[in-house]
Design a protein around this motif. Structure first.
Motif, mmCIF file in Angstrom:
data_model
loop_
_atom_site.group_PDB
_atom_site.id
_atom_site.type_symbol
_atom_site.label_atom_id
_atom_site.label_comp_id
_atom_site.label_asym_id
_atom_site.label_seq_id
_atom_site.Cartn_x
_atom_site.Cartn_y
_atom_site.Cartn_z
ATOM 1 N N LEU A 47 0.620 -1.323 0.101
ATOM 2 C CA LEU A 47 0.107 0.015 0.090
ATOM 3 C C LEU A 47 0.878 1.264 -0.062
ATOM 4 N N TYR A 48 1.969 1.153 0.871
ATOM 5 C CA TYR A 48 2.803 2.351 0.958
ATOM 6 C C TYR A 48 3.931 2.342 0.050
ATOM 7 N N LYS A 49 4.112 1.366 -0.523
ATOM 8 C CA LYS A 49 5.292 1.266 -1.652
ATOM 9 C C LYS A 49 6.542 1.360 -1.125
ATOM 10 N N PRO A 89 -5.391 6.415 3.180
ATOM 11 C CA PRO A 89 -5.621 5.230 2.076
ATOM 12 C C PRO A 89 -6.369 4.182 2.836
#
Lengths: 95, 443
Positions: A47-49, A89
């Motif tokens: 999700l946060y790469k 997110p």
């Protein structure tokens, strides 16, 4: 069920100028246990790469995730000086 | 038993006088307040300005200080003037001086300095005593040399020394938030783990209560091996959840909190609801370090900023916005030979989350054109050129041949002054406590 409906606290904040930390505090241990299966270290990495530090806090029904920012807080190119919006997110994620 | 009162989360946010009076009525052994942070970015450390201006500082300090001096209650302000460099301490002391004069008070002040000399910092770097911190960039000589101010976050060492003196007020430079509240009970010989756990929670004032507020006070009562949290304001309460949630706040690790002189472990901490509004807490563990380590902070000037804010509402222009901005950026870069940074923030599209944005529903974009250059006049000119290009950009399908964008302000270009970045945010693994020094001042 959405994550935002399962928690008493869902927040992000700077932890020092180079880190963001996200606290997810669940309403009770049942919800916490249900979500644990989905909210894994890998889930947050995707999700946060980026790489994350990841903690299950079983006693307090809490998941905590911390990671490095792209830019130090308040530096040129930073969008969120306090790091207060990095939880967004996660809000609508469905179990 | 020792009663420590945290005046509010941060000096300048406005304190609650009823809470303060209530606490004083109940009896207080110590008053503390944190006046600084790095939360607002590097600007204040770099520029030397206070975040809470003269009026805000005076508003929050005057009445509590007057009462503390009259009743001889130790009063500590930590990270005074926000970033805690000498220039911040000086501005803060100007406020204290005026309060003393206007209230006909005699105030004996201990000032603890924590700004580091650059040559000393360079020496530490050469000796390999400065470490990067959880993966942030390695420090270079240039980072130190180009910092306007470098401060070290003190622990309790000098504060304990000052508290043993006969001072009405102690004004500390940069210091860890918890140290402000830990030094006094440490002097009195209480259990270290309870002290640090309590100090960590109360430093934000009523932020750990329900409803939470950084502008209200919190009372921490320290017993032999436990402590009790209670907000004096009867409309707030501390609960097991609010206290636990706060212990995690702003730490990257939920169980391990590092301080200059030791490490607090919270794995076995116990939280019990005592009554409607108070929580009893015990079970933390404190492991003292063999020698202290210090976090150092430095900020350097990176240029001057001019911004322009404009609104875009035409859906055809919004659909092409990625290409338009890329084209404007490249044309502006071709126009100027000198170095500068140009960026766009697109509120309404991905302004807050950037590449983490996950919703693609845009009907309106608030565009910030952000230019940073070596001098203000150049930043202004570049911003003006970029603004004009957007204003008249002839995108494909344009049917309105007047201006494309809505400006809420005239002039559209807004000069923002100096821009700073954190050059230094590192750990010194050497005992540098002898570099912190105490100055005695009488008003």
């Amino acid at each position: 069920m959405k994550l935002k409906d399962s928690v008493v606290v869902l927040r992000s904040k700077n932890a020092g100028v180079w880190h963001i930390t996200i606290d997810i505090i669940f309403k009770n241990s049942e919800l916490y246990k249900k979500w644990k299966a989905k909210l894994t270290e890998d889930f947050f990495k995707k999700l946060y790469k980026r790489d994350v530090r990841f903690f299950y806090c079983d006693d307090i029904n809490t998941i905590k995730v911390s990671f490095l920012r792209d830019v130090a807080a308040g530096g040129i190119g930073d969008r969120d000086c306090l790091g207060a919006n990095f939880y967004i997110p996660l809000m609508e994620i469905e179990l | 038993m020792l009663k420590l009162y945290a005046l509010m989360g941060q000096l300048g946010y406005g304190y609650n006088r009823q809470s303060f009076d209530e606490a004083i009525k109940e009896g207080v052994d110590f008053i503390g307040v944190d006046a600084g942070s790095i939360d607002s970015g590097p600007y204040f450390l770099g520029s030397g300005n206070m975040k809470a201006n003269y009026e805000a500082t005076r508003n929050d300090l005057e009445y509590p200080l007057k009462i503390a001096v009259e009743k001889k209650i130790p009063f500590v302000v930590g990270s005074a003037g926000y970033a805690g460099a000498d220039i911040h301490l000086k501005q803060f002391l100007d406020v204290v001086k005026d309060i003393a004069r206007d209230n006909d008070l005699k105030i004996k002040v201990a000032v603890i300095h924590s700004e580091l000399d650059k040559d000393f910092a360079l020496e530490l770097l050469k000796e390999g005593r400065i470490k990067s911190y959880e993966g942030n960039p390695q420090l270079t000589e240039e980072d130190i040399k180009s910092s306007e101010h470098i401060v070290a976050q003190m622990g309790t060492c000098r504060l304990k020394e000052a508290l043993e003196g006969d001072f009405d007020l102690i004004v500390a430079g940069r210091i860890t938030d918890a140290s402000i509240y830990a030094a006094y009970p440490l002097l009195k010989g209480y259990d270290e783990a309870s002290i640090w756990h309590m100090a960590k929670i109360i430093e934000c004032g009523a932020l750990c209560a329900k409803p939470a507020s950084p502008s209200d006070g919190l009372m921490g009562s320290l017993y032999e091996d436990y402590f009790i949290l209670k907000p004096p304001n009867k409309t707030r309460r501390c609960t097991v959840n609010s206290a636990m949630a706060h212990a995690l706040y702003e730490n990257s690790d939920p169980f391990v909190i590092e301080e200059p002189e030791g490490v607090l472990h919270l794995e076995n901490a116990k939280y019990e609801q005592l009554d409607d509004r108070s929580v009893k807490i015990s079970g933390a563990r404190w492991v003292k370090k063999e020698k202290p380590t210090y976090k150092i902070e430095g900020a350097g000037l990176k240029g001057f900023r001019t911004i322009a804010i404009m609104g875009i509402r035409n859906p055809d222009m919004i659909a092409l916005l990625d290409d338009i901005l890329a084209d404007v950026e490249s044309k502006v870069k071709q126009t100027f030979d000198e170095p500068f940074e140009l960026s766009f923030i697109r509120y309404g599209k991905d302004g807050v989350l950037g590449d983490l944005e996950f919703i693609d529903k845009t009907h309106e974009v608030g565009l910030v054109v952000d230019v940073v250059a070596d001098r203000q006049s150049l930043a202004h000119r570049i911003c003006s050129v970029a603004k004009a290009m957007l204003q008249h950009y002839d995108y494909k399908g344009r049917i309105a041949t007047g201006a494309n964008v809505a400006f809420p302000y005239s002039p559209a270009e807004i000069d923002m002054g100096g821009v700073y970045t954190f050059n230094v945010y590192h750990i010194v693994d050497e005992d540098i406590s002898d570099k912190f020094w105490i100055e005695e001042i009488g008003f």
